[in-house]
Design an enzyme around this catalytic site. Structure first.
Site, short mmCIF file in Angstrom:
data_model
loop_
_atom_site.label_atom_id
_atom_site.label_comp_id
_atom_site.label_asym_id
_atom_site.label_seq_id
_atom_site.Cartn_x
_atom_site.Cartn_y
_atom_site.Cartn_z
N SER A 102 0.88 -1.17 0.07
CA SER A 102 0.02 -0.11 -0.03
C SER A 102 0.93 1.24 -0.04
O SER A 102 1.65 1.45 -0.79
CB SER A 102 -0.89 -0.10 1.23
OG SER A 102 -1.95 0.90 1.12
N HIS A 254 -7.65 -5.99 -0.30
CA HIS A 254 -6.37 -5.08 -0.40
C HIS A 254 -5.43 -5.74 0.73
O HIS A 254 -3.93 -5.54 0.35
CB HIS A 254 -6.70 -3.68 0.41
CG HIS A 254 -5.75 -2.46 0.32
ND1 HIS A 254 -5.18 -2.13 -0.63
CD2 HIS A 254 -5.03 -2.02 1.51
CE1 HIS A 254 -3.95 -1.31 -0.25
NE2 HIS A 254 -3.99 -1.19 1.08
#
Length: 273
Positions: A102, A254
């Site tokens: 991320s 994610h």
């Protein structure tokens, strides 16, 4: 304790106390960089797999996890990148591969731009990209008294479980351990002050023309159902990075290190061998 055991300690880098976990052996080094509002906990399911093949270095970034949350640190990607490069020097590693998740991906890309000779391979997991700096009004508002209380109120409107539902495709992975770990920083006073400084200081993500100068071989790994950093970002990155490949996982969100640790590990191993 042998060199194959995971060591947990603090190191001081540029006068900042950083929490780190590492395993020293005769294997190639790999640095793990977590994302926004996270910690080395992100990699808990892949570290046991990686340690058979790598010397591992995982660090909580300033402002997050168990690391110091200094108000003197400028929370920009460039400064995070410089600090991680300094960590590499401190561990006396000539060069390393990097696995970054991320926001950590943006830090890793800045490192590759600053010190390409230090980076062997990049493995970017659902990396952030192409985001602009916060709007001026929001930056100015962050200097108001008690703004951190407002941010805390905004974040706490949702339960931790609901925040986790946003990063998982398969919600059955969400358990009490995850809720406790990801909920811990939300109760720390220093976390919100660090969050505000990141809001103020973070610059634009790297521009396409900057990305196009990065020659480090890069593997992009994405969950196809990522709602935090959509797959479209990965498709843009693979076009802008000169030496990049994109791999996607179906029915994955994610936090791919939690949902697909075995696949992530295999892809890291293939890319670095």
């Amino acid at each position: 304790m042998s060199d194959t055991d995971l060591k947990q300690t603090y190191i001081k880098v540029d006068n900042i106390n950083l929490y780190c976990e590492f395993i020293l052996n005769d294997k190639p080094p790999i640095l793990l960089i977590h994302g926004f509002a996270s910690s080395v906990f992100t990699f808990r399911r892949i570290i046991p797999l990686l340690q058979k093949h790598f010397s591992i270095y995982a660090v909580d970034l300033p402002g997050f996890g168990k690391s110091e949350k200094p108000t003197s640190f400028v929370y920009s990607f460039q400064n995070y990148a410089k600090l991680m490069i300094e960590c590499i020097h401190q561990f006396e590693i000539p060069n390393t591969s990097i696995v970054a998740h991320s926001m950590g991906g943006q830090i890793a890309l800045n490192m590759a731009l600053m010190a390409p000779e230090k980076i062997n391979k990049l493995i970017l997991l659902c990396s952030s990209g192409y985001l602009k700096r916060s709007k001026k009004l929001l930056i100015c508002s962050s200097y108001l008294p008690f703004f951190d209380k407002l941010v805390q109120y905004y974040v706490s409107r949702k339960e931790v479980r609901d925040h986790l539902k946003n990063v998982f495709f398969n919600h059955t992975f969400i358990n009490d351990e995850l809720i406790q770990e990801f909920g811990r920083p939300l109760s720390e006073k220093g976390f919100y002050k660090a969050l505000i400084r990141l809001l103020r200081h973070r610059e634009d993500d790297l521009l396409p023309e900057q990305l196009q100068t990065i020659q480090v071989p890069t593997l992009l790994v994405w969950g196809e159902e990522d709602r935090v950093v959509p797959l479209e970002v990965g498709k843009r990155l693979v076009q802008d990075l000169p030496d990049a490949k994109l791999i996607t996982y179906k029915k994955t969100g994610h936090l791919i290190t939690e949902e697909k640790p075995d696949l992530v590990f295999k892809n890291i191993l293939l890319h670095t061998s």
